[in-house]
Design a protein around this motif. Structure first.
Motif, short mmCIF file in Angstrom:
data_model
loop_
_atom_site.label_atom_id
_atom_site.label_comp_id
_atom_site.label_asym_id
_atom_site.label_seq_id
_atom_site.Cartn_x
_atom_site.Cartn_y
_atom_site.Cartn_z
N VAL A 160 -40.38 -18.52 34.32
CA VAL A 160 -40.41 -17.01 33.53
C VAL A 160 -40.42 -17.51 32.03
O VAL A 160 -39.68 -18.36 31.43
CB VAL A 160 -39.31 -16.31 33.79
N GLY A 161 -41.40 -17.05 31.27
CA GLY A 161 -41.22 -17.12 29.90
C GLY A 161 -41.95 -18.31 29.33
O GLY A 161 -41.51 -18.57 27.94
N ARG A 162 -43.03 -18.88 29.75
CA ARG A 162 -43.31 -20.21 29.56
C ARG A 162 -44.29 -19.78 27.92
O ARG A 162 -43.93 -20.62 27.08
CB ARG A 162 -44.81 -20.56 30.26
N ALA A 163 -44.68 -18.54 27.59
CA ALA A 163 -45.32 -18.41 26.35
C ALA A 163 -44.22 -18.24 25.12
O ALA A 163 -44.78 -18.15 23.95
CB ALA A 163 -46.20 -17.13 26.41
N HIS A 164 -43.12 -18.04 25.59
CA HIS A 164 -42.09 -17.66 24.57
C HIS A 164 -42.07 -18.79 23.46
O HIS A 164 -42.10 -20.25 23.98
CB HIS A 164 -40.65 -17.39 24.94
N PRO A 165 -42.09 -18.88 22.00
CA PRO A 165 -42.49 -19.64 21.25
C PRO A 165 -41.15 -20.66 20.94
O PRO A 165 -41.38 -21.75 20.56
CB PRO A 165 -42.66 -18.92 19.91
N LEU B 155 -52.18 -31.33 30.69
CA LEU B 155 -53.27 -31.61 30.20
C LEU B 155 -54.05 -30.31 30.03
O LEU B 155 -54.61 -29.82 29.16
CB LEU B 155 -54.27 -32.61 30.85
N VAL B 156 -54.13 -29.85 31.48
CA VAL B 156 -54.89 -28.38 31.52
C VAL B 156 -54.31 -27.30 30.41
O VAL B 156 -55.22 -26.73 29.65
CB VAL B 156 -55.09 -27.97 32.89
N GLU B 157 -53.09 -27.30 30.48
CA GLU B 157 -52.43 -26.21 29.60
C GLU B 157 -52.78 -26.52 28.01
O GLU B 157 -52.97 -26.12 27.29
CB GLU B 157 -51.01 -26.30 29.89
N ALA C 288 -34.89 -22.87 30.76
CA ALA C 288 -35.61 -22.89 31.43
C ALA C 288 -35.30 -21.84 32.70
O ALA C 288 -34.15 -22.28 33.22
CB ALA C 288 -35.93 -24.30 32.12
N PHE C 289 -35.92 -21.03 32.87
CA PHE C 289 -35.40 -19.59 33.94
C PHE C 289 -36.38 -19.55 35.09
O PHE C 289 -37.64 -19.39 34.82
CB PHE C 289 -35.25 -18.28 33.00
N LEU C 290 -35.69 -19.85 36.17
CA LEU C 290 -36.61 -20.14 37.49
C LEU C 290 -36.33 -19.21 38.47
O LEU C 290 -34.96 -18.72 38.84
CB LEU C 290 -36.58 -21.58 38.01
N ASN D 98 -47.62 -12.09 38.78
CA ASN D 98 -48.80 -13.09 38.75
C ASN D 98 -48.73 -13.85 37.42
O ASN D 98 -49.64 -14.87 37.34
CB ASN D 98 -50.02 -12.38 39.11
N GLU D 99 -47.99 -13.77 36.32
CA GLU D 99 -48.12 -14.72 35.26
C GLU D 99 -47.02 -15.61 35.09
O GLU D 99 -46.97 -16.42 34.40
CB GLU D 99 -47.86 -13.73 34.02
N LEU D 100 -46.15 -15.80 36.08
CA LEU D 100 -45.14 -16.84 36.14
C LEU D 100 -45.73 -17.99 36.53
O LEU D 100 -46.91 -18.04 37.35
CB LEU D 100 -43.93 -16.44 37.25
N ILE D 101 -45.36 -19.20 36.05
CA ILE D 101 -46.03 -20.68 36.27
C ILE D 101 -45.35 -21.08 37.34
O ILE D 101 -44.11 -21.32 37.33
CB ILE D 101 -45.72 -21.42 34.87
N ASP D 102 -46.14 -21.60 38.13
CA ASP D 102 -45.84 -22.22 39.55
C ASP D 102 -45.64 -23.57 39.39
O ASP D 102 -46.64 -24.39 38.84
CB ASP D 102 -47.02 -21.90 40.62
#
Length: 182
Positions: free
Chosen positions: A94-99, A58-60, A104-106, A79-83
């Motif tokens: 890695v890569g959450r913002a990719h459209p 929900l936050v996202e 899922a690369f972890l 520091n941009e990787l999503i925990d």
């Protein structure tokens, strides 16, 4: 904020049809359609259930800035990787913002004595990874494998599987799964 328009934009950004999102979220196609058309105003719990099919918190959902231009982020600083950590296991996406992220690369860290849980996972897709540090136990189906630093794996994710570190040193794993279920 227009929740319907936002849901539709995010769904399309992730490359999901209404039918696929409904299937992933465990709701009907008409539920997704009605939310997107603003025919209904979903409760927080309903919206959370729908967002789990993306997956997105929900936050996202309420804080994500939608890309207005065609610029797609290429480099992700540490520091941009999503925990996505769960318990003692650290997982960074890695890569959450990719459209249209299809993988899922972890970057995963398993401290001594940690694991992915007592229950074995099974889901559609494939998984692959390389152990870059330490030792790790991988169970796929009824087989148990011990991975040493430098070892890799590749298997169908529909087979029940889990990861465990019964050793004295931390283990670091770089992994990828399809579809992008994180």
């Amino acid at each position: 904020m227009d929740v319907g328009v936002r849901l539709q934009s995010i769904r399309k950004l992730k490359g999901l049809s209404q039918r696929e999102l409904a299937k992933r979220a465990g709701v009907t196609n008409s539920t997704i359609s009605m939310i997107e058309k603003n025919s209904v105003s979903p409760s927080i719990s309903s919206l959370k259930k729908v967002l789990a099919g993306i997956p997105m918190s929900l936050v996202e959902f309420f804080s994500l800035e939608m890309e207005q231009d065609n610029h797609t982020q290429v480099v992700y600083k540490a520091n941009e990787l999503i925990d996505l950590s769960s318990g003692a296991v650290t997982m960074k996406l890695v890569g959450r913002a990719h459209p249209s992220r299809a993988i899922a690369f972890l970057d995963e860290t398993y401290p001594p004595g940690s694991d992915t849980g007592d229950e074995m996972y099974a889901h559609d897709g494939e998984e692959a990874g390389v152990l870059v540090e330490g030792r790790l136990e991988l169970t796929v189906g009824g087989e148990i494998y011990i991975l040493e630093s430098g070892d890799s794996y590749y298997f169908e994710s529909s087979k029940p599987h889990r990861f465990r570190n019964p050793f004295d040193a931390p283990a670091r794993l770089i992994s990828a799964t399809t579809p992008a279920n994180f």
